[in-house]
Write a protein that holds these residues in place. Structure first.
Motif, mmCIF file in Angstrom:
data_model
loop_
_atom_site.group_PDB
_atom_site.id
_atom_site.type_symbol
_atom_site.label_atom_id
_atom_site.label_comp_id
_atom_site.label_asym_id
_atom_site.label_seq_id
_atom_site.Cartn_x
_atom_site.Cartn_y
_atom_site.Cartn_z
ATOM 1 N N SER A 69 0.823 -1.214 0.000
ATOM 2 C CA SER A 69 0.000 0.000 0.000
ATOM 3 C C SER A 69 0.852 1.257 0.000
ATOM 4 O O SER A 69 0.551 2.221 -0.710
ATOM 5 N N ALA A 70 1.923 1.244 0.793
ATOM 6 C CA ALA A 70 2.811 2.415 0.860
ATOM 7 C C ALA A 70 3.496 2.656 -0.476
ATOM 8 O O ALA A 70 3.642 3.813 -0.901
ATOM 9 N N MET A 71 3.898 1.593 -1.134
ATOM 10 C CA MET A 71 4.541 1.753 -2.445
ATOM 11 C C MET A 71 3.546 2.295 -3.467
ATOM 12 O O MET A 71 3.888 3.135 -4.294
ATOM 13 N N HIS A 72 2.297 1.837 -3.394
ATOM 14 C CA HIS A 72 1.252 2.355 -4.284
ATOM 15 C C HIS A 72 0.942 3.817 -3.941
ATOM 16 O O HIS A 72 0.809 4.658 -4.835
ATOM 17 N N ALA A 73 0.841 4.135 -2.644
ATOM 18 C CA ALA A 73 0.489 5.489 -2.191
ATOM 19 C C ALA A 73 1.520 6.526 -2.613
ATOM 20 O O ALA A 73 1.178 7.687 -2.853
ATOM 21 N N ALA A 74 2.774 6.113 -2.701
ATOM 22 C CA ALA A 74 3.851 7.043 -3.047
ATOM 23 C C ALA A 74 3.596 7.718 -4.397
ATOM 24 O O ALA A 74 3.965 8.882 -4.594
ATOM 25 N N ALA A 75 2.942 7.024 -5.315
ATOM 26 C CA ALA A 75 2.637 7.604 -6.634
ATOM 27 C C ALA A 75 1.698 8.801 -6.517
ATOM 28 O O ALA A 75 1.646 9.631 -7.423
ATOM 29 N N TYR A 76 0.971 8.897 -5.426
ATOM 30 C CA TYR A 76 0.026 9.994 -5.197
ATOM 31 C C TYR A 76 0.555 10.982 -4.153
ATOM 32 O O TYR A 76 -0.190 11.859 -3.705
ATOM 33 N N GLY A 77 1.807 10.808 -3.728
ATOM 34 C CA GLY A 77 2.373 11.674 -2.703
ATOM 35 C C GLY A 77 1.733 11.446 -1.343
ATOM 36 O O GLY A 77 1.655 12.349 -0.525
ATOM 37 N N LYS A 78 1.254 10.229 -1.109
ATOM 38 C CA LYS A 78 0.546 9.903 0.125
ATOM 39 C C LYS A 78 1.269 8.789 0.885
ATOM 40 O O LYS A 78 2.223 8.193 0.379
ATOM 41 N N VAL A 79 0.798 8.521 2.095
ATOM 42 C CA VAL A 79 1.268 7.393 2.892
ATOM 43 C C VAL A 79 0.063 6.506 3.199
ATOM 44 O O VAL A 79 -1.085 6.946 3.127
ATOM 45 N N ALA A 80 0.336 5.267 3.565
ATOM 46 C CA ALA A 80 -0.725 4.299 3.849
ATOM 47 C C ALA A 80 -0.806 4.025 5.340
ATOM 48 O O ALA A 80 0.220 3.861 6.000
ATOM 49 N N VAL A 81 -2.017 3.971 5.859
ATOM 50 C CA VAL A 81 -2.251 3.582 7.253
ATOM 51 C C VAL A 81 -3.326 2.493 7.271
ATOM 52 O O VAL A 81 -4.345 2.601 6.593
ATOM 53 N N GLY A 82 -3.065 1.446 8.029
ATOM 54 C CA GLY A 82 -4.021 0.361 8.129
ATOM 55 C C GLY A 82 -5.284 0.784 8.843
ATOM 56 O O GLY A 82 -5.227 1.473 9.859
ATOM 57 N N VAL A 83 -6.445 0.394 8.308
ATOM 58 C CA VAL A 83 -7.717 0.719 8.952
ATOM 59 C C VAL A 83 -8.550 -0.520 9.263
ATOM 60 O O VAL A 83 -9.473 -0.453 10.075
ATOM 61 N N ASP A 84 -8.231 -1.665 8.655
ATOM 62 C CA ASP A 84 -8.991 -2.882 8.931
ATOM 63 C C ASP A 84 -8.136 -4.095 8.583
ATOM 64 O O ASP A 84 -7.483 -4.110 7.534
ATOM 65 N N ILE A 85 -8.146 -5.086 9.461
ATOM 66 C CA ILE A 85 -7.494 -6.363 9.168
ATOM 67 C C ILE A 85 -8.372 -7.474 9.711
ATOM 68 O O ILE A 85 -8.995 -7.335 10.769
#
Length: 142
Positions: A69-85
């Motif tokens: 998710s973090a690697m994908h988010a980087a393309a949008y200038g964002k970071v990833a935080v887990g919300v559900d597992i």
């Protein structure tokens, strides 16, 4: 790319040094938004009965889904935080190493979801998990 231990080279923002990932012995061997693979020893990650702790499986699953998710988010200038597992534990493991493979279910601009399959040394499925992350603007200094 990987280092001499077989670990994948991660972006500098995803350093594992001094984290729970390092403490649990998780080694990420492949990492991209489309597929993240890692191993984790059973030894040291067990519950009182000597079986792989379900929480350890969740840590492995969240680690893999979060890296993708973090690697994908980087393309949008964002970071990833887990919300559900969520995780279903299929079989017990007492020794060896487990391997987790995360593949995306959904890669969006504001959320991602990954399926993570964790298997034992014999290739038997130990756990199936799903992680959803929210993609947010990077905090200052991140």
């Amino acid at each position: 790319m990987s280092d001499e231990k077989g670990a994948a080279e991660l972006p500098s923002a995803l350093s594992t040094e001094g984290t729970l990932i390092e403490l649990m012995g998780i080694v990420i061997t492949e990492a991209s938004p489309e597929r993240v693979v890692a191993t984790m020893p059973v030894k040291g990650n067990v519950q009182p009965y000597g079986l792989l702790h379900g929480g350890a499986s969740c840590v492995l699953a969240e680690t893999l889904g979060s890296v993708g998710s973090a690697m994908h988010a980087a393309a949008y200038g964002k970071v990833a935080v887990g919300v559900d597992i969520n995780a279903t534990h299929h079989r017990a493991v007492r020794e060896g190493v487990v391997t987790g493979v995360a593949t995306p279910i959904y890669l969006g601009r504001t959320t991602t979801s990954y399926e993570v399959v964790i298997s034992d040394d014999r290739g038997k499925r130990v756990c199936t998990a799903r992680l959803t992350c929210q993609l947010i603007q990077a905090p200052p200094g991140a």
